[in-house]
Design a protein around this motif. Sequence first.
Motif, PDB file in Angstrom:
ATOM      1  N   MET A  92      -8.061 -95.083  -6.592  1.00  0.00           N
ATOM      2  CA  MET A  92      -9.064 -95.420  -7.588  1.00  0.00           C
ATOM      3  C   MET A  92     -10.388 -94.750  -7.177  1.00  0.00           C
ATOM      4  SD  MET A  92     -10.538 -99.177  -8.599  1.00  0.00           S
ATOM      5  CE  MET A  92      -9.425 -99.567  -9.915  1.00  0.00           C
ATOM      6  N   PRO A  93     -10.994 -93.985  -8.087  1.00  0.00           N
ATOM      7  CA  PRO A  93     -12.242 -93.300  -7.729  1.00  0.00           C
ATOM      8  C   PRO A  93     -13.387 -94.298  -7.542  1.00  0.00           C
ATOM      9  CG  PRO A  93     -11.696 -92.943 -10.046  1.00  0.00           C
ATOM     10  CD  PRO A  93     -10.554 -93.696  -9.433  1.00  0.00           C
ATOM     11  N   GLU A  94     -14.265 -93.938  -6.615  1.00  0.00           N
ATOM     12  CA  GLU A  94     -15.425 -94.797  -6.367  1.00  0.00           C
ATOM     13  C   GLU A  94     -16.400 -94.692  -7.535  1.00  0.00           C
ATOM     14  OE1 GLU A  94     -17.457 -94.714  -2.643  1.00  0.00           O
ATOM     15  OE2 GLU A  94     -15.638 -94.072  -1.604  1.00  0.00           O
ATOM     16  N   LYS A  95     -17.061 -95.811  -7.809  1.00  0.00           N
ATOM     17  CA  LYS A  95     -18.087 -95.801  -8.851  1.00  0.00           C
ATOM     18  C   LYS A  95     -19.342 -95.162  -8.273  1.00  0.00           C
ATOM     19  CE  LYS A  95     -16.467 -99.879 -11.271  1.00  0.00           C
ATOM     20  NZ  LYS A  95     -16.804-101.208 -11.780  1.00  0.00           N
ATOM     21  N   PRO A  96     -20.086 -94.436  -9.096  1.00  0.00           N
ATOM     22  CA  PRO A  96     -21.320 -93.827  -8.587  1.00  0.00           C
ATOM     23  C   PRO A  96     -22.367 -94.904  -8.291  1.00  0.00           C
ATOM     24  CG  PRO A  96     -21.109 -93.471 -10.951  1.00  0.00           C
ATOM     25  CD  PRO A  96     -19.838 -94.122 -10.487  1.00  0.00           C
ATOM     26  N   PRO A  97     -23.293 -94.603  -7.391  1.00  0.00           N
ATOM     27  CA  PRO A  97     -24.355 -95.573  -7.089  1.00  0.00           C
ATOM     28  C   PRO A  97     -25.190 -95.873  -8.335  1.00  0.00           C
ATOM     29  CG  PRO A  97     -24.394 -93.722  -5.543  1.00  0.00           C
ATOM     30  CD  PRO A  97     -23.416 -93.378  -6.628  1.00  0.00           C
ATOM     31  N   LEU A  98     -25.761 -97.061  -8.357  1.00  0.00           N
ATOM     32  CA  LEU A  98     -26.597 -97.473  -9.486  1.00  0.00           C
ATOM     33  C   LEU A  98     -27.964 -96.794  -9.407  1.00  0.00           C
ATOM     34  CD1 LEU A  98     -25.884-101.317  -9.516  1.00  0.00           C
ATOM     35  CD2 LEU A  98     -24.762 -99.540 -10.867  1.00  0.00           C
ATOM     36  N   ASP A  99     -28.466 -96.346 -10.552  1.00  0.00           N
ATOM     37  CA  ASP A  99     -29.822 -95.802 -10.576  1.00  0.00           C
ATOM     38  C   ASP A  99     -30.813 -96.958 -10.724  1.00  0.00           C
ATOM     39  OD1 ASP A  99     -29.980 -96.510 -13.312  1.00  0.00           O
ATOM     40  OD2 ASP A  99     -29.554 -94.472 -13.991  1.00  0.00           O
ATOM     41  N   VAL A 100     -32.086 -96.625 -10.802  1.00  0.00           N
ATOM     42  CA  VAL A 100     -33.133 -97.653 -10.868  1.00  0.00           C
ATOM     43  C   VAL A 100     -32.951 -98.547 -12.094  1.00  0.00           C
ATOM     44  CG1 VAL A 100     -35.616 -98.020 -11.153  1.00  0.00           C
ATOM     45  CG2 VAL A 100     -34.802 -96.329  -9.515  1.00  0.00           C
ATOM     46  N   ASN A 101     -32.714 -97.958 -13.241  1.00  0.00           N
ATOM     47  CA  ASN A 101     -32.564 -98.758 -14.467  1.00  0.00           C
ATOM     48  C   ASN A 101     -31.334 -99.651 -14.409  1.00  0.00           C
ATOM     49  OD1 ASN A 101     -34.880 -97.777 -15.760  1.00  0.00           O
ATOM     50  ND2 ASN A 101     -33.779 -95.988 -16.511  1.00  0.00           N
ATOM     51  N   GLN A 102     -30.230 -99.129 -13.912  1.00  0.00           N
ATOM     52  CA  GLN A 102     -29.011 -99.926 -13.806  1.00  0.00           C
ATOM     53  C   GLN A 102     -29.196-101.079 -12.825  1.00  0.00           C
ATOM     54  OE1 GLN A 102     -26.621 -96.527 -12.707  1.00  0.00           O
ATOM     55  NE2 GLN A 102     -25.465 -96.639 -14.623  1.00  0.00           N
ATOM     56  N   THR A 103     -29.887-100.805 -11.724  1.00  0.00           N
ATOM     57  CA  THR A 103     -30.143-101.851 -10.732  1.00  0.00           C
ATOM     58  C   THR A 103     -31.037-102.934 -11.317  1.00  0.00           C
ATOM     59  OG1 THR A 103     -29.915-100.243  -8.950  1.00  0.00           O
ATOM     60  CG2 THR A 103     -31.026-102.304  -8.415  1.00  0.00           C
ATOM     61  N   HIS A 104     -32.080-102.532 -12.029  1.00  0.00           N
ATOM     62  CA  HIS A 104     -32.984-103.485 -12.668  1.00  0.00           C
ATOM     63  C   HIS A 104     -32.224-104.338 -13.682  1.00  0.00           C
ATOM     64  CE1 HIS A 104     -36.106-104.719 -15.615  1.00  0.00           C
ATOM     65  NE2 HIS A 104     -36.702-105.076 -14.499  1.00  0.00           N
ATOM     66  N   ASP A 105     -31.385-103.691 -14.486  1.00  0.00           N
ATOM     67  CA  ASP A 105     -30.583-104.423 -15.476  1.00  0.00           C
ATOM     68  C   ASP A 105     -29.654-105.432 -14.798  1.00  0.00           C
ATOM     69  OD1 ASP A 105     -31.792-102.960 -17.473  1.00  0.00           O
ATOM     70  OD2 ASP A 105     -30.072-101.632 -17.808  1.00  0.00           O
ATOM     71  N   LEU A 106     -29.057-105.043 -13.682  1.00  0.00           N
ATOM     72  CA  LEU A 106     -28.157-105.940 -12.968  1.00  0.00           C
ATOM     73  C   LEU A 106     -28.906-107.146 -12.403  1.00  0.00           C
ATOM     74  CD1 LEU A 106     -25.257-106.404 -11.987  1.00  0.00           C
ATOM     75  CD2 LEU A 106     -25.840-105.077  -9.952  1.00  0.00           C
ATOM     76  N   LEU A 107     -30.114-106.918 -11.873  1.00  0.00           N
ATOM     77  CA  LEU A 107     -30.928-108.026 -11.372  1.00  0.00           C
ATOM     78  C   LEU A 107     -31.273-108.994 -12.499  1.00  0.00           C
ATOM     79  CD1 LEU A 107     -33.333-106.102  -8.973  1.00  0.00           C
ATOM     80  CD2 LEU A 107     -31.588-107.763  -8.305  1.00  0.00           C
ATOM     81  N   LEU A 108     -31.668-108.450 -13.651  1.00  0.00           N
ATOM     82  CA  LEU A 108     -32.005-109.314 -14.787  1.00  0.00           C
ATOM     83  C   LEU A 108     -30.775-110.063 -15.304  1.00  0.00           C
ATOM     84  CD1 LEU A 108     -34.554-107.169 -16.815  1.00  0.00           C
ATOM     85  CD2 LEU A 108     -35.005-109.000 -15.173  1.00  0.00           C
ATOM     86  N   LYS A 109     -29.617-109.434 -15.257  1.00  0.00           N
ATOM     87  CA  LYS A 109     -28.381-110.111 -15.662  1.00  0.00           C
ATOM     88  C   LYS A 109     -28.102-111.292 -14.731  1.00  0.00           C
ATOM     89  CE  LYS A 109     -23.532-109.231 -16.643  1.00  0.00           C
ATOM     90  NZ  LYS A 109     -22.457-108.239 -16.702  1.00  0.00           N
ATOM     91  N   ALA A 110     -28.314-111.086 -13.431  1.00  0.00           N
ATOM     92  CA  ALA A 110     -28.107-112.170 -12.466  1.00  0.00           C
ATOM     93  C   ALA A 110     -29.086-113.312 -12.720  1.00  0.00           C
ATOM     94  CB  ALA A 110     -28.245-111.639 -11.040  1.00  0.00           C
ATOM     95  N   VAL A 111     -30.337-112.977 -13.023  1.00  0.00           N
ATOM     96  CA  VAL A 111     -31.331-114.006 -13.354  1.00  0.00           C
ATOM     97  C   VAL A 111     -30.868-114.790 -14.578  1.00  0.00           C
ATOM     98  CG1 VAL A 111     -33.692-114.410 -14.183  1.00  0.00           C
ATOM     99  CG2 VAL A 111     -33.293-112.805 -12.314  1.00  0.00           C
ATOM    100  N   GLY A 112     -30.384-114.079 -15.581  1.00  0.00           N
ATOM    101  CA  GLY A 112     -29.906-114.726 -16.797  1.00  0.00           C
ATOM    102  C   GLY A 112     -28.727-115.652 -16.557  1.00  0.00           C
ATOM    103  N   MET A 113     -27.876-115.287 -15.621  1.00  0.00           N
ATOM    104  CA  MET A 113     -26.722-116.130 -15.308  1.00  0.00           C
ATOM    105  C   MET A 113     -27.147-117.422 -14.613  1.00  0.00           C
ATOM    106  SD  MET A 113     -24.002-113.232 -14.051  1.00  0.00           S
ATOM    107  CE  MET A 113     -22.706-114.425 -13.718  1.00  0.00           C
ATOM    108  N   ILE A 114     -28.241-117.367 -13.867  1.00  0.00           N
ATOM    109  CA  ILE A 114     -28.727-118.535 -13.123  1.00  0.00           C
ATOM    110  C   ILE A 114     -29.614-119.416 -13.993  1.00  0.00           C
ATOM    111  CG2 ILE A 114     -30.211-119.252 -11.200  1.00  0.00           C
ATOM    112  CD1 ILE A 114     -29.225-116.714  -9.734  1.00  0.00           C
ATOM    113  N   ARG A 115     -30.416-118.782 -14.854  1.00  0.00           N
ATOM    114  CA  ARG A 115     -31.372-119.521 -15.686  1.00  0.00           C
ATOM    115  C   ARG A 115     -30.647-120.584 -16.509  1.00  0.00           C
ATOM    116  NH1 ARG A 115     -33.549-115.506 -18.666  1.00  0.00           N
ATOM    117  NH2 ARG A 115     -35.055-115.038 -17.038  1.00  0.00           N
ATOM    118  N   GLY A 116     -31.197-121.765 -16.508  1.00  0.00           N
ATOM    119  CA  GLY A 116     -30.637-122.843 -17.307  1.00  0.00           C
ATOM    120  C   GLY A 116     -29.545-123.645 -16.627  1.00  0.00           C
TER     121      GLY A 116
END
Length: 74
Positions: free
Chosen positions: A1-25
């Motif tokens: 299985m090929p490795e996924k490429p590293p996350l860029d700044v925007n992808q990393t920011h989106d992932l952090l916000l997704k994690a916040v959204g999962m915790i919120r509430g």
Amino acid sequence: MPEKPPLDVNQTHDLLLKAVGMIRGKKGASDLAETTLRAAQLTLSALAFGMLTSHEKKQSDNDAIISPERPPEP
């Protein structure tokens, strides 16, 4: 299985916000669980914001992370 490429700044920011959204509430069943959830929410939000401000300043360090090599800003 090929490795996924590293996350860029925007992808990393989106992932952090997704994690916040999962915790919120969500509510912890104990004081420990609740305080840990709130700390995680605040920490992830601060990291996401620090990442944006650092990226705008063209810095390689996240403003939300205190580095022993970098003196604190006034």
